[in-house]
Design a protein around this motif. Structure first.
Motif, PDB file in Angstrom:
ATOM      1  N   GLY A   1       0.795  -1.227   0.000  1.00  0.00           N
ATOM      2  CA  GLY A   1       0.000   0.000   0.000  1.00  0.00           C
ATOM      3  C   GLY A   1       0.821   1.267   0.000  1.00  0.00           C
ATOM      4  N   PRO A   2       1.914   1.331   0.807  1.00  0.00           N
ATOM      5  CA  PRO A   2       2.689   2.581   0.861  1.00  0.00           C
ATOM      6  C   PRO A   2       3.335   2.978  -0.455  1.00  0.00           C
ATOM      7  N   GLN A   3       3.499   2.033  -1.393  1.00  0.00           N
ATOM      8  CA  GLN A   3       4.085   2.390  -2.690  1.00  0.00           C
ATOM      9  C   GLN A   3       3.242   3.432  -3.411  1.00  0.00           C
ATOM     10  N   ARG A   4       1.969   3.525  -3.071  1.00  0.00           N
ATOM     11  CA  ARG A   4       1.088   4.504  -3.697  1.00  0.00           C
ATOM     12  C   ARG A   4       1.411   5.925  -3.242  1.00  0.00           C
ATOM     13  N   MET A   5       2.122   6.054  -2.109  1.00  0.00           N
ATOM     14  CA  MET A   5       2.442   7.371  -1.565  1.00  0.00           C
ATOM     15  C   MET A   5       3.851   7.847  -1.906  1.00  0.00           C
ATOM     16  N   TRP A   6       4.806   6.886  -1.992  1.00  0.00           N
ATOM     17  CA  TRP A   6       6.166   7.309  -2.330  1.00  0.00           C
ATOM     18  C   TRP A   6       7.022   6.093  -2.617  1.00  0.00           C
ATOM     19  N   THR A   7       7.365   5.904  -3.868  1.00  0.00           N
ATOM     20  CA  THR A   7       8.223   4.788  -4.241  1.00  0.00           C
ATOM     21  C   THR A   7       9.220   5.232  -5.291  1.00  0.00           C
ATOM     22  N   LYS A   8      10.095   4.358  -5.640  1.00  0.00           N
ATOM     23  CA  LYS A   8      11.170   4.673  -6.583  1.00  0.00           C
ATOM     24  C   LYS A   8      10.590   5.020  -7.952  1.00  0.00           C
ATOM     25  N   GLY A   9      11.049   6.152  -8.513  1.00  0.00           N
ATOM     26  CA  GLY A   9      10.630   6.548  -9.844  1.00  0.00           C
ATOM     27  C   GLY A   9       9.287   7.249  -9.919  1.00  0.00           C
ATOM     28  N   ARG A  10       8.689   7.562  -8.763  1.00  0.00           N
ATOM     29  CA  ARG A  10       7.383   8.223  -8.730  1.00  0.00           C
ATOM     30  C   ARG A  10       7.426   9.434  -7.805  1.00  0.00           C
ATOM     31  N   LYS A  11       6.608  10.442  -8.121  1.00  0.00           N
ATOM     32  CA  LYS A  11       6.549  11.629  -7.277  1.00  0.00           C
ATOM     33  C   LYS A  11       5.940  11.286  -5.919  1.00  0.00           C
ATOM     34  N   LYS A  12       6.376  12.027  -4.923  1.00  0.00           N
ATOM     35  CA  LYS A  12       5.803  11.857  -3.582  1.00  0.00           C
ATOM     36  C   LYS A  12       4.335  12.253  -3.595  1.00  0.00           C
ATOM     37  N   ARG A  13       3.523  11.446  -2.923  1.00  0.00           N
ATOM     38  CA  ARG A  13       2.124  11.801  -2.691  1.00  0.00           C
ATOM     39  C   ARG A  13       1.813  11.513  -1.216  1.00  0.00           C
ATOM     40  N   LEU A  14       2.599  12.163  -0.375  1.00  0.00           N
ATOM     41  CA  LEU A  14       2.563  11.859   1.053  1.00  0.00           C
ATOM     42  C   LEU A  14       1.247  12.218   1.717  1.00  0.00           C
ATOM     43  N   LEU A  15       0.524  13.167   1.136  1.00  0.00           N
ATOM     44  CA  LEU A  15      -0.731  13.599   1.761  1.00  0.00           C
ATOM     45  C   LEU A  15      -1.953  12.963   1.106  1.00  0.00           C
ATOM     46  N   GLN A  16      -1.731  11.892   0.377  1.00  0.00           N
ATOM     47  CA  GLN A  16      -2.840  11.171  -0.241  1.00  0.00           C
ATOM     48  C   GLN A  16      -3.719  10.544   0.849  1.00  0.00           C
ATOM     49  N   ARG A  17      -5.012  10.704   0.722  1.00  0.00           N
ATOM     50  CA  ARG A  17      -5.932  10.247   1.753  1.00  0.00           C
ATOM     51  C   ARG A  17      -6.537   8.882   1.396  1.00  0.00           C
ATOM     52  N   ASN A  18      -7.002   8.208   2.443  1.00  0.00           N
ATOM     53  CA  ASN A  18      -7.809   6.986   2.307  1.00  0.00           C
ATOM     54  C   ASN A  18      -7.073   5.809   1.666  1.00  0.00           C
ATOM     55  N   VAL A  19      -5.761   5.779   1.792  1.00  0.00           N
ATOM     56  CA  VAL A  19      -4.990   4.675   1.216  1.00  0.00           C
ATOM     57  C   VAL A  19      -4.996   3.485   2.173  1.00  0.00           C
TER      58      VAL A  19
END
Length: 257
Positions: A151-169
């Motif tokens: 699940g956390p890969q949706r918020m910040w993983t290699k090769g992707r922009k940070k989406r640290l404030l994404q809700r409801n993950v």
């Protein structure tokens, strides 16, 4: 070991998770020993994994000391926090010191967290792992505890922009039954078994995950489930190229000689 920094960091993180309405599924917490040392071995899908892997031990009232690359400790913001939480820096050019520090912590009754894949898995499957975690457990006479995070890969993983404030993950954390390797065991075979258990846990987490990728978001789903993440073979090639580029940059520095 005095812990002034770690508890407030956990409290802050939990408050943020609540504000973002992250939906946790945490299973197998009874597999975390209430006392004594243990080597917690987690898969690695995001830059946030140490936070969530640490939560695996929270219900047992335990703190996890993670082994992490030295560069994180060199960061002016992250560094003081990592040292304050008594995590262990790993210098790839001087690994003996970090190994010794981990053994001392394990023998002192601490839980040591290890990402045995060493780097984030671009394929979101469990990469090849080395026998270091097994050897630490044997040398310290403590159990190995496999963990899978999804699940956390949706918020910040290699090769992707940070989406640290994404809700409801949704975030899934599954803790497997402890393994008890001992001297005389075939460490390679024990490592293969550890890899198998981690893979089974991760596949369970992925197949039972409550969300499916929206259109244009299939990057966070593994290829075997129809996602567009690289296959393990493609990911290995990307890792190889990245390592070559990193080596070339290092050798081109003025002080390289």
């Amino acid at each position: 070991m005095s812990d002034i920094v770690y508890p407030p960091v956990i409290k802050t993180a939990l408050g943020l998770f609540k504000a973002l309405n992250l939906k946790f599924r945490l299973e197998g917490t009874e597999n975390i020993p209430g006392t004594g040392g243990a080597v917690l071995v987690s898969n690695h899908v995001s830059y946030l994994d140490f936070i969530f892997a640490g939560l695996a031990a929270h219900p047992a009232g335990r703190l996890v000391r993670f082994m992490a690359k030295k560069e994180i400790f060199d960061n002016r913001i992250a560094g003081p926090l990592m040292r304050g939480m008594h995590h262990i820096p790993v210098d790839r050019d001087a690994g003996a010191a970090s190994y010794k520090a981990a053994l001392n912590a394990l023998k002192g009754g601490e839980i040591i967290g290890v990402f045995a894949e060493a780097t984030i898995s671009r394929s979101f499957t469990v990469k090849e792992i080395k026998s270091g975690a097994v050897r630490m457990a044997v040398a310290s006479k403590v159990p190995l505890v496999p963990v899978a995070i999804w699940g956390p890969q949706r918020m910040w993983t290699k090769g992707r922009k940070k989406r640290l404030l994404q809700r409801n993950v949704p975030v899934t954390i599954l803790i497997g039954e402890p393994m008890h390797p001992k001297r005389g065991d075939d460490y390679d075979k024990v490592t293969e078994e550890l890899h198998s258990r981690m893979s089974e846990l991760l596949e369970k987490a992925q197949r039972e995950y409550p969300d499916v990728p929206a259109k244009g978001e299939t990057w966070w789903q593994p290829a075997y489930l129809g996602g567009t993440a690289p296959t393990p073979e493609e990911a290995a090639e990307l890792d190889r190229r990245e390592a070559e580029d990193r080596k070339a940059r290092r050798e081109s520095r003025p002080d390289a000689g």
